[in-house]
Design a protein around this motif. Structure first.
Motif, PDB file in Angstrom:
ATOM      1  N   ILE A  72     -27.365  38.430 -14.317  1.00 17.34           N
ATOM      2  CA  ILE A  72     -27.280  39.045 -12.985  1.00 17.34           C
ATOM      3  C   ILE A  72     -28.162  38.283 -12.002  1.00 17.34           C
ATOM      4  O   ILE A  72     -27.753  37.985 -10.873  1.00 17.34           O
ATOM      5  CB  ILE A  72     -27.688  40.536 -13.052  1.00 17.34           C
ATOM      6  CG1 ILE A  72     -26.626  41.337 -13.815  1.00 17.34           C
ATOM      7  CG2 ILE A  72     -27.892  41.111 -11.652  1.00 17.34           C
ATOM      8  CD1 ILE A  72     -27.038  42.752 -14.141  1.00 17.34           C
ATOM      9  N   ASP A  73     -29.367  37.938 -12.444  1.00 19.27           N
ATOM     10  CA  ASP A  73     -30.291  37.203 -11.573  1.00 19.27           C
ATOM     11  C   ASP A  73     -29.741  35.819 -11.235  1.00 19.27           C
ATOM     12  O   ASP A  73     -29.802  35.375 -10.084  1.00 19.27           O
ATOM     13  CB  ASP A  73     -31.649  37.082 -12.261  1.00 19.27           C
ATOM     14  CG  ASP A  73     -32.699  36.451 -11.357  1.00 19.27           C
ATOM     15  OD1 ASP A  73     -32.887  36.965 -10.243  1.00 19.27           O
ATOM     16  OD2 ASP A  73     -33.322  35.460 -11.763  1.00 19.27           O
ATOM     17  N   LEU A  74     -29.159  35.148 -12.239  1.00 21.40           N
ATOM     18  CA  LEU A  74     -28.570  33.832 -11.999  1.00 21.40           C
ATOM     19  C   LEU A  74     -27.398  33.920 -11.030  1.00 21.40           C
ATOM     20  O   LEU A  74     -27.228  33.067 -10.167  1.00 21.40           O
ATOM     21  CB  LEU A  74     -28.110  33.209 -13.327  1.00 21.40           C
ATOM     22  CG  LEU A  74     -29.197  32.605 -14.221  1.00 21.40           C
ATOM     23  CD1 LEU A  74     -28.614  32.236 -15.570  1.00 21.40           C
ATOM     24  CD2 LEU A  74     -29.824  31.394 -13.561  1.00 21.40           C
ATOM     25  N   MET A  75     -26.580  34.976 -11.169  1.00 27.70           N
ATOM     26  CA  MET A  75     -25.429  35.125 -10.278  1.00 27.70           C
ATOM     27  C   MET A  75     -25.875  35.386  -8.837  1.00 27.70           C
ATOM     28  O   MET A  75     -25.280  34.879  -7.889  1.00 27.70           O
ATOM     29  CB  MET A  75     -24.515  36.250 -10.767  1.00 27.70           C
ATOM     30  CG  MET A  75     -23.640  35.848 -11.929  1.00 27.70           C
ATOM     31  SD  MET A  75     -22.262  36.979 -12.148  1.00 27.70           S
ATOM     32  CE  MET A  75     -21.345  36.732 -10.643  1.00 27.70           C
ATOM     33  N   LYS A  76     -26.923  36.181  -8.680  1.00 28.07           N
ATOM     34  CA  LYS A  76     -27.444  36.434  -7.326  1.00 28.07           C
ATOM     35  C   LYS A  76     -27.941  35.136  -6.690  1.00 28.07           C
ATOM     36  O   LYS A  76     -27.674  34.858  -5.524  1.00 28.07           O
ATOM     37  CB  LYS A  76     -28.577  37.461  -7.378  1.00 28.07           C
ATOM     38  CG  LYS A  76     -28.103  38.893  -7.617  1.00 28.07           C
ATOM     39  CD  LYS A  76     -29.293  39.843  -7.643  1.00 28.07           C
ATOM     40  CE  LYS A  76     -28.832  41.280  -7.843  1.00 28.07           C
ATOM     41  NZ  LYS A  76     -29.985  42.211  -7.894  1.00 28.07           N
ATOM     42  N   LYS A  77     -28.667  34.343  -7.482  1.00 29.41           N
ATOM     43  CA  LYS A  77     -29.164  33.067  -6.965  1.00 29.41           C
ATOM     44  C   LYS A  77     -27.999  32.129  -6.666  1.00 29.41           C
ATOM     45  O   LYS A  77     -28.015  31.390  -5.677  1.00 29.41           O
ATOM     46  CB  LYS A  77     -30.099  32.416  -7.991  1.00 29.41           C
ATOM     47  CG  LYS A  77     -31.446  33.119  -8.126  1.00 29.41           C
ATOM     48  CD  LYS A  77     -32.300  32.450  -9.198  1.00 29.41           C
ATOM     49  CE  LYS A  77     -33.635  33.186  -9.366  1.00 29.41           C
ATOM     50  NZ  LYS A  77     -34.433  32.613 -10.478  1.00 29.41           N
ATOM     51  N   ALA A  78     -26.987  32.167  -7.531  1.00 22.14           N
ATOM     52  CA  ALA A  78     -25.830  31.290  -7.349  1.00 22.14           C
ATOM     53  C   ALA A  78     -25.088  31.634  -6.070  1.00 22.14           C
ATOM     54  O   ALA A  78     -24.666  30.759  -5.313  1.00 22.14           O
ATOM     55  CB  ALA A  78     -24.888  31.404  -8.554  1.00 22.14           C
ATOM     56  N   GLN A  79     -24.921  32.926  -5.804  1.00 28.07           N
ATOM     57  CA  GLN A  79     -24.209  33.349  -4.602  1.00 28.07           C
ATOM     58  C   GLN A  79     -24.979  32.998  -3.338  1.00 28.07           C
ATOM     59  O   GLN A  79     -24.399  32.865  -2.266  1.00 28.07           O
ATOM     60  CB  GLN A  79     -23.937  34.857  -4.655  1.00 28.07           C
ATOM     61  CG  GLN A  79     -22.904  35.225  -5.713  1.00 28.07           C
ATOM     62  CD  GLN A  79     -22.640  36.714  -5.784  1.00 28.07           C
ATOM     63  OE1 GLN A  79     -23.401  37.524  -5.289  1.00 28.07           O
ATOM     64  NE2 GLN A  79     -21.541  37.083  -6.412  1.00 28.07           N
ATOM     65  N   ALA A  80     -26.296  32.835  -3.480  1.00 27.67           N
ATOM     66  CA  ALA A  80     -27.122  32.505  -2.313  1.00 27.67           C
ATOM     67  C   ALA A  80     -27.171  31.007  -2.051  1.00 27.67           C
ATOM     68  O   ALA A  80     -27.440  30.582  -0.935  1.00 27.67           O
ATOM     69  CB  ALA A  80     -28.538  33.028  -2.524  1.00 27.67           C
ATOM     70  N   ALA A  81     -26.911  30.191  -3.072  1.00 25.01           N
ATOM     71  CA  ALA A  81     -26.986  28.731  -2.915  1.00 25.01           C
ATOM     72  C   ALA A  81     -25.813  28.246  -2.069  1.00 25.01           C
ATOM     73  O   ALA A  81     -24.669  28.536  -2.360  1.00 25.01           O
ATOM     74  CB  ALA A  81     -26.965  28.055  -4.289  1.00 25.01           C
ATOM     75  N   LYS A  82     -26.121  27.518  -1.012  1.00 22.75           N
ATOM     76  CA  LYS A  82     -25.083  27.117  -0.067  1.00 22.75           C
ATOM     77  C   LYS A  82     -24.469  25.776  -0.459  1.00 22.75           C
ATOM     78  O   LYS A  82     -25.188  24.807  -0.671  1.00 22.75           O
ATOM     79  CB  LYS A  82     -25.664  26.995   1.342  1.00 22.75           C
ATOM     80  CG  LYS A  82     -26.172  28.313   1.912  1.00 22.75           C
ATOM     81  CD  LYS A  82     -26.764  28.100   3.294  1.00 22.75           C
ATOM     82  CE  LYS A  82     -27.285  29.408   3.863  1.00 22.75           C
ATOM     83  NZ  LYS A  82     -27.860  29.228   5.208  1.00 22.75           N
ATOM     84  N   PRO A  83     -23.128  25.691  -0.501  1.00 22.72           N
ATOM     85  CA  PRO A  83     -22.490  24.387  -0.692  1.00 22.72           C
ATOM     86  C   PRO A  83     -22.726  23.541   0.550  1.00 22.72           C
ATOM     87  O   PRO A  83     -22.902  24.078   1.651  1.00 22.72           O
ATOM     88  CB  PRO A  83     -20.995  24.747  -0.827  1.00 22.72           C
ATOM     89  CG  PRO A  83     -20.945  26.214  -1.047  1.00 22.72           C
ATOM     90  CD  PRO A  83     -22.160  26.790  -0.427  1.00 22.72           C
ATOM     91  N   PRO A  84     -22.733  22.210   0.412  1.00 24.23           N
ATOM     92  CA  PRO A  84     -22.936  21.354   1.582  1.00 24.23           C
ATOM     93  C   PRO A  84     -21.960  21.648   2.721  1.00 24.23           C
ATOM     94  O   PRO A  84     -22.313  21.521   3.880  1.00 24.23           O
ATOM     95  CB  PRO A  84     -22.705  19.943   1.007  1.00 24.23           C
ATOM     96  CG  PRO A  84     -23.079  20.063  -0.433  1.00 24.23           C
ATOM     97  CD  PRO A  84     -22.666  21.444  -0.839  1.00 24.23           C
ATOM     98  N   ILE A  85     -20.736  22.084   2.363  1.00 24.24           N
ATOM     99  CA  ILE A  85     -19.735  22.346   3.400  1.00 24.24           C
ATOM    100  C   ILE A  85     -20.153  23.496   4.315  1.00 24.24           C
ATOM    101  O   ILE A  85     -19.738  23.579   5.460  1.00 24.24           O
ATOM    102  CB  ILE A  85     -18.352  22.641   2.747  1.00 24.24           C
ATOM    103  CG1 ILE A  85     -17.255  22.565   3.806  1.00 24.24           C
ATOM    104  CG2 ILE A  85     -18.343  24.000   2.055  1.00 24.24           C
ATOM    105  CD1 ILE A  85     -15.860  22.642   3.236  1.00 24.24           C
ATOM    106  N   GLN A  86     -21.004  24.403   3.820  1.00 19.22           N
ATOM    107  CA  GLN A  86     -21.413  25.544   4.642  1.00 19.22           C
ATOM    108  C   GLN A  86     -22.354  25.105   5.764  1.00 19.22           C
ATOM    109  O   GLN A  86     -22.450  25.772   6.795  1.00 19.22           O
ATOM    110  CB  GLN A  86     -22.092  26.622   3.796  1.00 19.22           C
ATOM    111  CG  GLN A  86     -22.445  27.867   4.620  1.00 19.22           C
ATOM    112  CD  GLN A  86     -22.938  29.009   3.783  1.00 19.22           C
ATOM    113  OE1 GLN A  86     -22.757  29.025   2.576  1.00 19.22           O
ATOM    114  NE2 GLN A  86     -23.554  29.981   4.416  1.00 19.22           N
TER     115      GLN A  86
END
Length: 696
Positions: A303-317
């Motif tokens: 769950i913690d990894l998924m939260k961090k993953a959803q927060a990490a921005k792709p370069p396109i953003q």
């Protein structure tokens, strides 16, 4: 002093600009590792000074957002709920609009229209005005600035006309009220849609909210899963959800682990086997001892990894973020220019000039640009997680979608890792049972698949017990050990080029003691995987520490042309670097010797049954050992990036077309407000398609 992680639940953020204003405020305070997610209402940062926390909370509230203690128990006040604000405004706006189509003359009276508009305007003033002012103070003006200025301009224009008795050409109360009501409707759609995009994490969190049967002195008490402590004995019956990670003390069970791996076939568990919290006992009764609880459990870490993953921005953003940050000031400038040109150049009059300027304000939609990337990333990561693929960063998706090469380790990745012991060849006059005992004693200290297989198969062989004083594992080489008598041993890959049948060699005090021959079967589905990669224009590469002849044999069966064998960890890094210069490179591995290469690759992919270090080093973990999950992961990544590009296109295209049309006077402010709400819904709806979209 060490940095301490602070986590806050912040409500009221409804777009990327809101999150950026909080982020910028925290940066000004000198805080580090800042993570702000408007979708999950989370704000995280690290600080060495706890005393600053009350002031940080006050400053976040000063920006117009709420900081709550516990989102599970928090209940919004009646007048704070977005749904109630919308219903209240709609009750007054509908009769206000009705005067345009109904022949009731009393509805056309200025004082009646003012009385109907005023409650709606006050709600808009409190809802949008506070947020607008806070965002301006924070240095990142948000969408609410445009809505507030547009609705206020229409209201004040109408109010002046009413006070001065200037007639119905100065009466635009319905415009002010309708803008506020329609934008509230759009915000409600947006809120509910964003909630759906974060459903994967919320679904996983539900698995933590269960009751547990704790055994104390022979009696059973029912407790909340959050109260479980490491070492507690728990009773789990048929149909129960396992409340914590643990080991089985007694009993047998068929366990459904689909919530973790996506695999629907139950796994048979027996005494001493490990079980994972959140999985379900389909048949059987077991008694377990809790080993990992709270934040240390597998589910909590996912769950913690998924939260961090959803927060990490792709370069396109970053492109969308940059545009959204300057968008509001730009729209204000365009709106002012529209008013000046219409009034002074084209002689459109005050009424037409003001309506054109207001239409430009309310039809603009930076929210759609702010939502374009995070909503797609959240849905993509959620779908991957539900199918047994854990992606540790939203930025990983873009790298994967452009992959040119996938580099595979051989043992445990393309092969089963369940080795069969073919032969142990003794050198000199050494005793077979002593050699067997040495191999078992040394390999018991390793987590490598070969080591585990050797220990298991030698249990049936005669062996003399050997007591080791110490044993260490050297990446890519093997195991070094010392016994209580001071003898030194090395057990690792054989470098004998002449006899390729023997994979491992055992040395005692630098003298060859024995050679070990083992064989490994190719994993089911490996050939189909390699074929699928080729169809996606991705080149498969085999990179292994095993012997050239064995690697060539596996590569031939699977159809892999590029083979790099007998490579040590540092040599693997050099190979990875070569391919990275040619294009985006993924590395798939499972052993401790693969950890450096997994870190070095653009994206490291680890198998679930891999070593702990390999899992920590990888950006992606395949929870399901089925190799088809790798293809699924690649497809999800490509479709997620495609969805992001579609979202950004529609968000940009909408504004490029809508703003000039509104400035030219072809759209009323009310139609503009409705169109703005629709643009958010289109972007979020396109992201939600990823949940059910067929991945070709």
């Amino acid at each position: 002093m060490t940095d301490q992680l602070v986590e806050l639940n912040v409500t009221g953020m409804h777009c990327n600009n809101c999150a950026m204003s909080v982020h910028r405020m925290l940066e000004k305070k000198g805080l580090h590792n800042i993570h702000v997610s408007f979708a999950s209402d989370e704000v995280k940062f690290t600080t060495t000074n706890d005393a600053i926390l009350p002031q940080v909370i006050n400053d976040i509230r000063g920006l117009g957002f709420q900081v709550i203690d516990n989102p599970d128990t928090h209940v919004e006040k009646y007048y704070q709920r977005l749904e109630n604000k919308l219903i209240f405004c709609a009750i007054f706006t509908i009769p206000l609009l009705a005067h345009m189509i109904l022949p009731w003359h009393w509805l056309h009276h200025d004082s009646i229209q003012l009385a109907l508009c005023l409650p709606v305007f006050i709600v808009g003033l409190l809802h949008f005005g506070k947020s607008a002012w806070s965002s301006v103070k924070g240095g990142v003006p948000n969408m609410d600035v445009l809505i507030f200025i547009g609705s206020t301009a229409a209201f004040i224009y109408s109010l002046v006309g009413t006070i001065e008795g200037l007639g119905e050409q100065y009466r635009f109360y319905e415009t002010s009220a309708t803008i506020i009501t329609l934008v509230l409707l759009g915000n409600l759609f947006e809120k509910r849609s964003v909630t759906q995009t974060t459903s994967a994490v919320k679904d996983l969190m539900k698995f933590q909210q269960v009751k547990a049967n704790r055994v104390i002195n022979g009696s059973v008490e029912v407790i909340d899963a959050r109260e479980i402590k490491s070492g507690d004995t728990l009773l789990v019956n048929t149909g129960d959800q396992i409340p914590a990670d643990g080991d089985i003390l007694e009993g047998n069970a068929s366990v459904d682990e689909s919530m973790l791996t996506g695999e629907s076939v139950p796994v048979e568990k027996k005494k001493y086997d490990s079980v994972i919290g959140g999985t379900i006992v389909q048949h059987g009764n077991i008694r377990i001892i809790a080993t990992k609880v709270g934040s240390k459990s597998v589910l909590a870490q996912i769950i913690d990894l998924m939260k961090k993953a959803q927060a990490a921005k792709p370069p396109i953003q970053k492109l969308g973020d940059k545009v959204a940050a300057i968008f509001v000031p730009a729209v204000l400038g365009i709106s002012l220019l529209t008013f000046i040109l219409t009034f002074f150049v084209f002689g459109g009059g005050l009424q037409a000039s003001l309506m054109h300027a207001i239409a430009v304000l309310v039809i603009s939609c930076p929210c759609a640009m702010g939502l374009a990337t995070p909503t797609a990333v959240m849905v993509g990561l959620g779908r991957a997680a539900k199918n047994g693929v854990l992606i540790k960063g939203g930025d990983t998706i873009e790298a994967v979608s452009q992959a040119k090469y996938v580099v595979f380790d051989k043992t445990g990745t393309l092969t089963t890792g369940k080795f069969k012991l073919k032969d142990v060849k003794i050198e000199g006059d050494a005793d077979q049972s002593v050699v067997n005992g040495l191999i078992s004693a040394i390999e018991e200290r390793s987590n490598h698949p070969i080591a585990r297989s050797l220990v298991e198969q030698l249990k049936t062989q005669p062996q003399q017990k050997v007591i080791l004083k110490k044993a260490t594992e050297e990446r890519g080489l093997g195991m070094r050990a010392e016994d209580v008598d001071g003898n030194h041993y090395f057990l690792g890959a054989s470098k004998d080029k002449g006899d390729s049948e023997y994979n491992l060699s055992l040395y005692k005090n630098n003298a060859l003691l024995a050679q070990i021959a083992i064989q490994d079967d190719i994993k089911p589905g490996a050939a189909e995987l390699i074929n699928a990669l080729r169809q996606m224009n991705i080149t498969p590469v085999l990179l292994s520490g095993d012997k050239q002849s064995r690697c060539a044999e596996v590569a031939k069966i699977l159809g892999i042309a590029d083979v790099y064998a007998e490579k040590l960890p540092d040599e693997k890094l050099a190979v990875i670097d070569v391919f990275r210069k040619k294009g985006q490179t993924l590395m798939v591995g499972d052993g401790i010797n693969d950890a450096p290469a997994l870190t070095q690759a653009d994206v490291g992919v680890s198998m679930n049954d891999a070593s702990h270090i390999a899992i920590q080093s990888a950006k992606v973990v395949l929870l399901n050992t089925d190799l088809h999950s790798l293809v699924f992961f690649l497809k999800v990544s490509r479709h997620t990036l495609k969805t992001i590009k579609q979202n950004l296109f529609w968000a940009f295209a909408y504004n490029v077309v809508a703003i000039p049309v509104a400035a030219a006077g072809f759209l009323s402010p009310m139609v503009g407000a409705l169109a703005m709400a629709c643009s958010d819904v289109v972007v979020i709806g396109n992201s939600l398609r990823l949940k059910i979209k067929k991945l070709n």
